[in-house]
Design a protein around this motif. Sequence first.
Motif, PDB file in Angstrom:
ATOM      1  N   PRO A 237       0.799  -1.234   0.000  1.00  0.00           N
ATOM      2  CA  PRO A 237       0.000   0.000   0.000  1.00  0.00           C
ATOM      3  C   PRO A 237       0.831   1.283   0.000  1.00  0.00           C
ATOM      4  N   GLU A 238       2.091   1.186   0.382  1.00  0.00           N
ATOM      5  CA  GLU A 238       2.963   2.358   0.464  1.00  0.00           C
ATOM      6  C   GLU A 238       3.683   2.673  -0.847  1.00  0.00           C
ATOM      7  N   HIS A 239       3.526   1.812  -1.844  1.00  0.00           N
ATOM      8  CA  HIS A 239       4.269   1.965  -3.100  1.00  0.00           C
ATOM      9  C   HIS A 239       3.318   2.082  -4.285  1.00  0.00           C
ATOM     10  N   PRO A 240       3.752   2.776  -5.324  1.00  0.00           N
ATOM     11  CA  PRO A 240       2.888   2.963  -6.495  1.00  0.00           C
ATOM     12  C   PRO A 240       2.711   1.699  -7.338  1.00  0.00           C
ATOM     13  N   SER A 241       3.560   0.693  -7.102  1.00  0.00           N
ATOM     14  CA  SER A 241       3.461  -0.549  -7.866  1.00  0.00           C
ATOM     15  C   SER A 241       4.093  -1.687  -7.086  1.00  0.00           C
ATOM     16  N   ALA A 242       3.766  -2.906  -7.494  1.00  0.00           N
ATOM     17  CA  ALA A 242       4.403  -4.074  -6.884  1.00  0.00           C
ATOM     18  C   ALA A 242       5.896  -4.058  -7.185  1.00  0.00           C
TER      19      ALA A 242
END
Length: 107
Positions: A64-69
Amino acid sequence: MTALPVSAAQPAAGPGFDLDRAWGIHPQVAVRPEPFGALLYHFGTRRLSFLKDPTLLAVVQALPEHPSARAALAASGADAAAQRRLARALATLAATDMITERTEASS
């Protein structure tokens, strides 16, 4: 942020998982940390998953803290081979609805 080359990052899973999209833990999934990693329980499907890798748990919790996996994998500090293994695990978690693609409304 260190990105993986496309050829090194493709998970060996179905077409429903895209490393370049935003992912998060499904709202109906509870994560219970354990000494071996964690238990994930999906209240909707009643499916139970075991995460036996602390790095995988850290990546799942960081989604949830990152724009992508891909960004979450890069932030994990794992080497390229480990990131490919973790990407396959994420694809499996996505296929079983333990993680789900985030939309702008749920970000």
